[in-house]
Design an enzyme around this catalytic site. Structure first.
Site, PDB file in Angstrom:
ATOM      1  N   ASP A 156       8.262  13.721 -22.880  1.00 27.84           N
ATOM      2  CA  ASP A 156       9.398  14.510 -23.328  1.00 27.84           C
ATOM      3  C   ASP A 156       9.893  15.490 -22.261  1.00 27.84           C
ATOM      4  O   ASP A 156      10.603  16.445 -22.556  1.00 27.84           O
ATOM      5  CB  ASP A 156       9.045  15.276 -24.611  1.00 27.84           C
ATOM      6  N   HIS A 214      12.814   6.541   6.735  1.00 29.08           N
ATOM      7  CA  HIS A 214      12.871   7.235   5.450  1.00 29.08           C
ATOM      8  C   HIS A 214      11.479   7.696   5.015  1.00 29.08           C
ATOM      9  O   HIS A 214      11.078   7.541   3.863  1.00 29.08           O
ATOM     10  CB  HIS A 214      13.495   6.330   4.386  1.00 29.08           C
ATOM     11  N   ASP A 243      14.655  15.952   8.633  1.00 26.87           N
ATOM     12  CA  ASP A 243      15.960  15.522   8.116  1.00 26.87           C
ATOM     13  C   ASP A 243      16.069  16.116   6.717  1.00 26.87           C
ATOM     14  O   ASP A 243      15.422  15.648   5.780  1.00 26.87           O
ATOM     15  CB  ASP A 243      16.016  13.994   8.085  1.00 26.87           C
ATOM     16  N   ASP A 283      23.624  17.756   5.526  1.00 24.62           N
ATOM     17  CA  ASP A 283      22.693  16.744   6.038  1.00 24.62           C
ATOM     18  C   ASP A 283      22.457  17.027   7.522  1.00 24.62           C
ATOM     19  O   ASP A 283      23.343  16.782   8.350  1.00 24.62           O
ATOM     20  CB  ASP A 283      23.304  15.357   5.833  1.00 24.62           C
ATOM     21  N   HIS A 313      19.852   1.948  13.221  1.00 26.92           N
ATOM     22  CA  HIS A 313      20.778   2.358  12.166  1.00 26.92           C
ATOM     23  C   HIS A 313      22.116   2.769  12.777  1.00 26.92           C
ATOM     24  O   HIS A 313      22.251   2.904  13.988  1.00 26.92           O
ATOM     25  CB  HIS A 313      20.191   3.502  11.327  1.00 26.92           C
ATOM     26  N   HIS A 369      27.623   8.400   8.406  1.00 28.25           N
ATOM     27  CA  HIS A 369      28.044   7.972   7.075  1.00 28.25           C
ATOM     28  C   HIS A 369      28.926   9.065   6.498  1.00 28.25           C
ATOM     29  O   HIS A 369      28.918  10.216   6.957  1.00 28.25           O
ATOM     30  CB  HIS A 369      26.838   7.716   6.170  1.00 28.25           C
ATOM     31  N   HIS A 396      25.279  10.206   0.866  1.00 30.52           N
ATOM     32  CA  HIS A 396      25.972   9.023   1.371  1.00 30.52           C
ATOM     33  C   HIS A 396      27.195   8.879   0.483  1.00 30.52           C
ATOM     34  O   HIS A 396      27.162   8.209  -0.549  1.00 30.52           O
ATOM     35  CB  HIS A 396      25.079   7.782   1.315  1.00 30.52           C
ATOM     36  N   GLU A 409      24.583  11.027  13.883  1.00 27.71           N
ATOM     37  CA  GLU A 409      23.126  11.080  13.906  1.00 27.71           C
ATOM     38  C   GLU A 409      22.473   9.939  14.698  1.00 27.71           C
ATOM     39  O   GLU A 409      21.774   9.105  14.121  1.00 27.71           O
ATOM     40  CB  GLU A 409      22.586  11.079  12.475  1.00 27.71           C
ATOM     41  N   TYR A 449      13.580   5.487  18.335  1.00 32.25           N
ATOM     42  CA  TYR A 449      12.303   5.374  17.639  1.00 32.25           C
ATOM     43  C   TYR A 449      11.467   4.331  18.383  1.00 32.25           C
ATOM     44  O   TYR A 449      11.799   3.146  18.369  1.00 32.25           O
ATOM     45  CB  TYR A 449      12.528   4.954  16.180  1.00 32.25           C
ATOM     46  N   ARG A 486      15.644  12.037  16.247  1.00 32.95           N
ATOM     47  CA  ARG A 486      16.997  11.930  15.690  1.00 32.95           C
ATOM     48  C   ARG A 486      17.633  13.311  15.718  1.00 32.95           C
ATOM     49  O   ARG A 486      16.957  14.325  15.471  1.00 32.95           O
ATOM     50  CB  ARG A 486      16.964  11.381  14.260  1.00 32.95           C
ATOM     51  N   GLU A 517      21.093  15.157  14.145  1.00 34.49           N
ATOM     52  CA  GLU A 517      22.189  14.902  13.195  1.00 34.49           C
ATOM     53  C   GLU A 517      22.942  16.176  12.877  1.00 34.49           C
ATOM     54  O   GLU A 517      22.350  17.216  12.599  1.00 34.49           O
ATOM     55  CB  GLU A 517      21.624  14.323  11.903  1.00 34.49           C
TER      56      GLU A 517
END
Length: 443
Positions: free
Chosen positions: A36, A240, A257, A268, A347, A351, A358, A389, A393, A410, A412
């Protein structure tokens, strides 16, 4: 109130251009986490963009006639007993006044009123195919209208996807939206600076995540915009990564990130920095390549450019850097054409960003004829917001120089397309290697 009312009027005008009709937009349902207990409630972005109404169990209906329009809200009834347990409810009357609707009903009147609203209308605008249960409800309302055929009542003969229309409307942000996004960006930027100052060898990733979450909430943000990535060492090579539980070692880079959501709008930001405050030689080599590629992508983010132009600019800098440091062999043109760079950069460079991290909006230009690769990429226009971004890697492998093993980087930022270029709204976080080291020395 006026901001949301004007958006409903824009939707009605778009509908009239296609002959008019009735648009039906549901908000998101509450979701049970377990037994609940529920997840914190967050409304549907399209619904909130049109209404500003924050409660669950609500639907907005926009009726667009030839020379008139009407917006109608269905929401929960006023219920003092439930408010003791669950908190404030507007109820239909106050919601109508406060949010600028023409009419309002309790949600239990939906099955009674919708057939009346759909009767003799030329078209229905609905989130077709997004939810089977909602599609079934719409079919029931339409069947109720068709049952009146002997009385001369007609049901809508055409159907349109209202989400496609709203996606296009939301893609270019208005001044109200950009103001919120700039504030969200500042909150997130301050959180990243706090995290840089808190990071040290021996601490766990989740301790730094906690610093981010504290900064978000303390500054008035309601939620993180997405699950924060706090990835040390080789974990940064997982795009991710969400575990956020490893111990940060001396010599690790930490990739963060993370961004907050403020009043429904996301930010972001990604930064990568040394846990001990000093970039090692190979780390600095790769970091400077990524930073140079981001500068190239930002320079390519301007009105009239295509959505993919920043990516293409970043890829050429990254490919050249990979060749220079021995990760790739051959020419830049060959590395780009063959896609060899994708081993270390898999990647895209950005975006759309807005109410969703996104965000909505087609990445291909509407109305342009398709070629061999499909329709051409979207033309950037002032008011569009996108991330920039690039990254590198490098997973450990026998054919990869050992000095670069398990380095993930990275960088961004969030960019608003302007009349002359773009505005970086997340620039309060240092990203030049020397600036990062100076900040960390001040801890």
């Amino acid at each position: 109130m006026q901001v949301h009312a004007s958006r409903r009027s824009r939707l009605a005008a778009t509908m009239r251009a296609q002959g008019g009709g009735v648009a039906i937009v549901f908000t998101a349902p509450e979701k049970a986490r377990n037994r609940d207990a529920h997840y914190p409630y967050r409304w549907d972005s399209h619904f909130y963009w049109l209404t500003g109404f924050p409660e669950p169990d609500a639907i907005v209906v926009v009726v667009a006639g030839a020379d008139s329009e009407e917006s109608i809200l269905f929401c929960r009834e006023k219920n003092e007993e439930r408010e003791i347990w669950d908190g404030w409810r507007h109820g239909p009357e106050l919601a109508r006044e406060r949010f600028g609707f023409d009419r309002s009903f309790t949600i239990d009147k939906l099955d009674e009123e919708l057939p009346k609203l759909l009767a003799d209308q030329p078209a229905v605008w609905h989130a077709m195919g997004s939810d089977a249960a909602l599609d079934a409800r719409l079919r029931g309302w339409l069947d109720a209208v068709r049952a009146q055929a002997r009385a001369g009542v007609t049901a809508p003969a055409r159907a349109f996807d209202v989400l496609h229309v709203l996606d296009e409307m939301r893609l270019v942000k208005d001044a109200h939206e950009l103001d919120i996004m700039r504030r969200a960006a500042k909150i997130s930027a301050a959180a990243h600076v706090r995290a840089m100052r808190a990071a040290r060898p021996g601490r766990r990733e989740y301790e730094i995540e906690a610093e981010l979450l504290h900064a978000f909430r303390a500054a008035g943000s309601q939620y993180p915009a997405y699950g924060s990535i706090v990835a040390a060492g080789r974990n940064a090579c997982v795009l991710h990564y969400v575990s956020n539980d490893a111990v940060m070692a001396d010599g690790d880079l930490l990739l963060i990130d993370a961004g907050c959501e403020l009043d429904g709008y996301a930010s972001d930001i990604t930064r990568t920095f040394p846990v001990n405050g000093r970039f090692g030689g190979p780390q600095r080599t790769l970091y400077d390549i990524v930073l140079a590629s981001q500068h190239a992508a930002i320079d390519a983010t301007r009105p009239g450019a295509r959505f993919t132009d920043p990516h293409d600019a970043a890829v050429r800098v990254l490919a050249q850097g990979m060749i220079d440091c021995g990760l790739l062999q051959g020419s830049v043109d060959a590395a780009v054409e063959s896609g060899a760079y994708r081993r270390f950069y898999m990647h895209r460079t950005g975006h759309w960003l807005g109410m969703d991290v996104h965000d909505c909006g087609d990445y291909r230009e509407p109305g342009e004829p398709a070629g061999e690769g499909g329709r051409p990429w979207r033309i950037l226009r002032p008011g569009m917001v996108l991330t920039v971004e690039p990254g590198i890697y490098v997973r450990a492998a026998d054919d990869v120089p050992e000095a670069f093993h398990d380095i993930g980087i990275r960088i961004e930022d969030d960019a608003v397309v302007t009349e002359s270029g773009c505005e970086i709204i997340t620039g309060d976080v240092p990203k030049a290697a020397g600036e990062i080291e100076a900040l960390m020395r001040s801890r």
